[in-house]
Enzyme design. Structure first.
Site, mmCIF file in Angstrom:
data_model
loop_
_atom_site.group_PDB
_atom_site.id
_atom_site.type_symbol
_atom_site.label_atom_id
_atom_site.label_comp_id
_atom_site.label_asym_id
_atom_site.label_seq_id
_atom_site.Cartn_x
_atom_site.Cartn_y
_atom_site.Cartn_z
ATOM 1 N N TYR A 50 39.201 -20.862 0.703
ATOM 2 C CA TYR A 50 39.289 -20.775 2.166
ATOM 3 C C TYR A 50 38.362 -21.878 2.984
ATOM 4 O O TYR A 50 38.295 -21.967 4.150
ATOM 5 C CB TYR A 50 38.412 -19.593 2.574
ATOM 6 C CG TYR A 50 36.938 -19.441 2.004
ATOM 7 C CD1 TYR A 50 36.038 -19.913 2.674
ATOM 8 C CD2 TYR A 50 36.546 -18.562 1.193
ATOM 9 C CE1 TYR A 50 34.609 -19.900 2.519
ATOM 10 C CE2 TYR A 50 35.342 -18.202 0.785
ATOM 11 C CZ TYR A 50 34.302 -19.051 1.149
ATOM 12 O OH TYR A 50 33.186 -18.832 0.804
ATOM 13 N N GLU A 51 37.896 -22.971 2.123
ATOM 14 C CA GLU A 51 36.999 -24.038 2.871
ATOM 15 C C GLU A 51 38.223 -24.990 2.977
ATOM 16 O O GLU A 51 37.783 -25.903 4.128
ATOM 17 C CB GLU A 51 36.008 -24.519 1.783
ATOM 18 C CG GLU A 51 34.921 -23.642 1.743
ATOM 19 C CD GLU A 51 34.026 -24.122 0.761
ATOM 20 O OE1 GLU A 51 33.126 -25.287 1.030
ATOM 21 O OE2 GLU A 51 33.903 -23.761 -0.324
ATOM 22 N N HIS A 62 28.086 -12.343 5.396
ATOM 23 C CA HIS A 62 27.791 -13.514 4.558
ATOM 24 C C HIS A 62 25.859 -13.566 4.535
ATOM 25 O O HIS A 62 25.640 -13.709 3.326
ATOM 26 C CB HIS A 62 27.913 -15.011 4.985
ATOM 27 C CG HIS A 62 27.937 -15.986 3.930
ATOM 28 N ND1 HIS A 62 28.257 -15.860 2.728
ATOM 29 C CD2 HIS A 62 27.169 -17.319 3.927
ATOM 30 C CE1 HIS A 62 27.948 -16.782 1.773
ATOM 31 N NE2 HIS A 62 27.135 -17.610 2.640
ATOM 32 N N SER A 118 27.392 -17.550 -4.728
ATOM 33 C CA SER A 118 26.637 -17.397 -3.469
ATOM 34 C C SER A 118 25.322 -16.670 -3.974
ATOM 35 O O SER A 118 25.350 -15.537 -4.615
ATOM 36 C CB SER A 118 27.222 -16.348 -2.418
ATOM 37 O OG SER A 118 28.186 -16.919 -1.991
ATOM 38 N N HIS A 142 24.846 -21.890 -1.311
ATOM 39 C CA HIS A 142 25.286 -22.593 -2.719
ATOM 40 C C HIS A 142 24.248 -23.840 -3.108
ATOM 41 O O HIS A 142 23.579 -24.128 -1.866
ATOM 42 C CB HIS A 142 26.607 -22.995 -2.591
ATOM 43 C CG HIS A 142 27.676 -21.884 -2.845
ATOM 44 N ND1 HIS A 142 28.367 -21.767 -4.016
ATOM 45 C CD2 HIS A 142 27.938 -21.093 -2.242
ATOM 46 C CE1 HIS A 142 29.178 -20.743 -3.847
ATOM 47 N NE2 HIS A 142 29.051 -20.188 -2.523
ATOM 48 N N ASN A 154 27.381 -5.606 -1.932
ATOM 49 C CA ASN A 154 27.686 -4.560 -0.761
ATOM 50 C C ASN A 154 28.894 -3.816 -1.625
ATOM 51 O O ASN A 154 29.513 -4.195 -2.159
ATOM 52 C CB ASN A 154 28.174 -5.340 0.455
ATOM 53 C CG ASN A 154 29.584 -6.208 0.173
ATOM 54 O OD1 ASN A 154 29.270 -7.306 -0.203
ATOM 55 N ND2 ASN A 154 30.789 -5.761 0.541
ATOM 56 N N HIS A 170 35.691 -23.100 -2.516
ATOM 57 C CA HIS A 170 36.721 -22.208 -2.119
ATOM 58 C C HIS A 170 37.913 -22.304 -1.627
ATOM 59 O O HIS A 170 37.910 -23.168 -0.636
ATOM 60 C CB HIS A 170 36.107 -20.943 -1.280
ATOM 61 C CG HIS A 170 34.858 -20.432 -1.813
ATOM 62 N ND1 HIS A 170 33.456 -20.991 -1.609
ATOM 63 C CD2 HIS A 170 34.289 -19.187 -2.568
ATOM 64 C CE1 HIS A 170 32.495 -20.618 -2.187
ATOM 65 N NE2 HIS A 170 32.805 -19.540 -2.637
ATOM 66 N N ALA A 198 29.732 -13.358 -6.142
ATOM 67 C CA ALA A 198 29.018 -12.217 -5.257
ATOM 68 C C ALA A 198 30.437 -11.353 -4.868
ATOM 69 O O ALA A 198 31.299 -12.019 -4.773
ATOM 70 C CB ALA A 198 28.352 -12.614 -3.860
ATOM 71 N N MET A 246 35.911 -13.663 -3.099
ATOM 72 C CA MET A 246 36.827 -14.832 -2.471
ATOM 73 C C MET A 246 36.940 -16.097 -3.596
ATOM 74 O O MET A 246 36.970 -17.082 -3.265
ATOM 75 C CB MET A 246 36.102 -15.304 -1.002
ATOM 76 C CG MET A 246 36.154 -13.911 -0.195
ATOM 77 S SD MET A 246 35.430 -14.568 1.166
ATOM 78 C CE MET A 246 34.975 -12.963 2.169
ATOM 79 N N SER A 247 36.634 -15.731 -4.586
ATOM 80 C CA SER A 247 36.407 -16.999 -5.712
ATOM 81 C C SER A 247 37.056 -16.479 -7.235
ATOM 82 O O SER A 247 37.789 -15.626 -7.297
ATOM 83 C CB SER A 247 35.293 -17.435 -5.628
ATOM 84 O OG SER A 247 34.352 -16.523 -6.526
HETATM 85 N N1 HPA Z 1 34.460 -9.076 -0.105
HETATM 86 C C1 HPA Z 1 34.886 -10.363 -0.340
HETATM 87 N N2 HPA Z 1 33.999 -11.074 -0.761
HETATM 88 C C2 HPA Z 1 32.742 -10.668 -1.044
HETATM 89 C C3 HPA Z 1 32.264 -9.505 -0.487
HETATM 90 C C4 HPA Z 1 33.411 -8.338 -0.204
HETATM 91 O O1 HPA Z 1 32.796 -7.161 0.474
HETATM 92 N N3 HPA Z 1 30.880 -9.442 -0.777
HETATM 93 C C5 HPA Z 1 30.565 -10.730 -1.289
HETATM 94 N N4 HPA Z 1 31.855 -11.266 -1.483
#
Ligand code: HPA
Length: 268
Positions: A83-84, A242, A29, A59, A230, A81, A111, A206-207
């Protein structure tokens, strides 16, 4: 290797030439723009039959084959991913194609949220290991004994040393740490973050984990770098969304790009 991977490999070689690719880069991302800086042939995923949709905003869903710092690379401008589509092996076909194109190395980027105060938003982390917090596995259903993939040193020590040297040479701060894979697409709860912190994770996302498992299965050496967008849930007042991920990714992305370029130029 699947028949589909063989067909796609022939199609890609037809468009981009037969010269073997050395390494594949998977862009996470907010990092997809790196694909646009490669001097080569770009093929939209939608023209590659069977390629996963990779439809997450931020993306850049195309495959670019060409030269980056003197190394022939295959850059995946976006990933799909779990989750998609509910498929842990959603990146298997792209990675089979990467192997078929001649690569021996996969470098994934992502990310992630940080669980370490010394790794704030905007920093980057080289993965030393992972925790598969999802319990999912992209090799479930694989029938050959090759499915029993050893995962010690899954993040290749030589590649990590090369990335570390590139970070030092460019004067770029890069932490080392353990990444936990959480399925998403909802973010984690503060209780989940406290739990995985206690288990030994430094960042969460998440990847990447399914891709590293698949890469090792396919005999590719793997490395991965997170850009911290973050602090993880409950660890700061910072927004977790996101939108925030996409807004913050460029800070770490600039560092990551400097390291990748230096790493590749040393490889060349
Ligand atoms: N959690 C999961 N996936 C992420 C995060 C997070 O805090 N930040 C960016 N991708």
């Amino acid at each position: 290797m699947s028949k589909n991977a063989d067909l796609l490999t022939a199609q890609i070689k037809g468009a981009a030439g037969d010269a073997p690719v050395r390494a594949g880069l998977i862009l996470g991302s907010g990092l997809g723009h790196i694909a646009d800086s490669v001097d080569g042939v770009a093929i939209p995923y939608e023209d590659l039959a069977g390629f996963p949709h990779a439809g997450v905003s931020g993306h850049n869903p195309k495959l670019v084959i060409g030269d980056l710092e003197g190394v022939r690379v295959a850059v995946f401008g976006g990933r799909s991913h779990y989750y998609e589509n509910g498929k842990p092996d959603t990146m298997r076909l792209p990675l089979e194609v990467l192997r078929n194109l001649g690569a021996d190395t996969m470098i994934a980027t992502n990310a992630a949220g940080s669980m370490r105060p010394d790794m704030p938003t905007g920093s980057i982390m080289c993965l030393s290991d992972h925790i598969n917090f999802s319990g999912l596995n992209p090799l479930i259903g694989e029938t050959t004994d090759a499915r029993f993939v050893p995962m010690k040193d899954a993040y290749d020590p030589d590649l990590r040393a090369g990335l570390r040297a590139a970070a030092d040479a460019t004067g770029t701060d890069m932490a080392d740490g353990v990444y936990a894979w959480y399925s998403g697409p909802s973010f984690e709860t503060p209780a989940e973050i406290r739990a995985i912190r206690m288990l030994g994770a430094d960042a969460v996302g998440m990847s990447t984990v399914p891709e590293v498992i698949l890469a090792r299965f396919l005999g590719l050496k793997a490395a991965a770098i997170s850009t911290i967008t973050n602090m993880a849930a409950g660890l700061s007042d910072e927004a977790i969304s996101h939108e925030h991920t996409k807004a913050m990714a460029p800070i770490g992305a600039a560092k990551l790009e400097a390291i990748l370029r230096r790493f590749l130029s040393e490889l060349a």
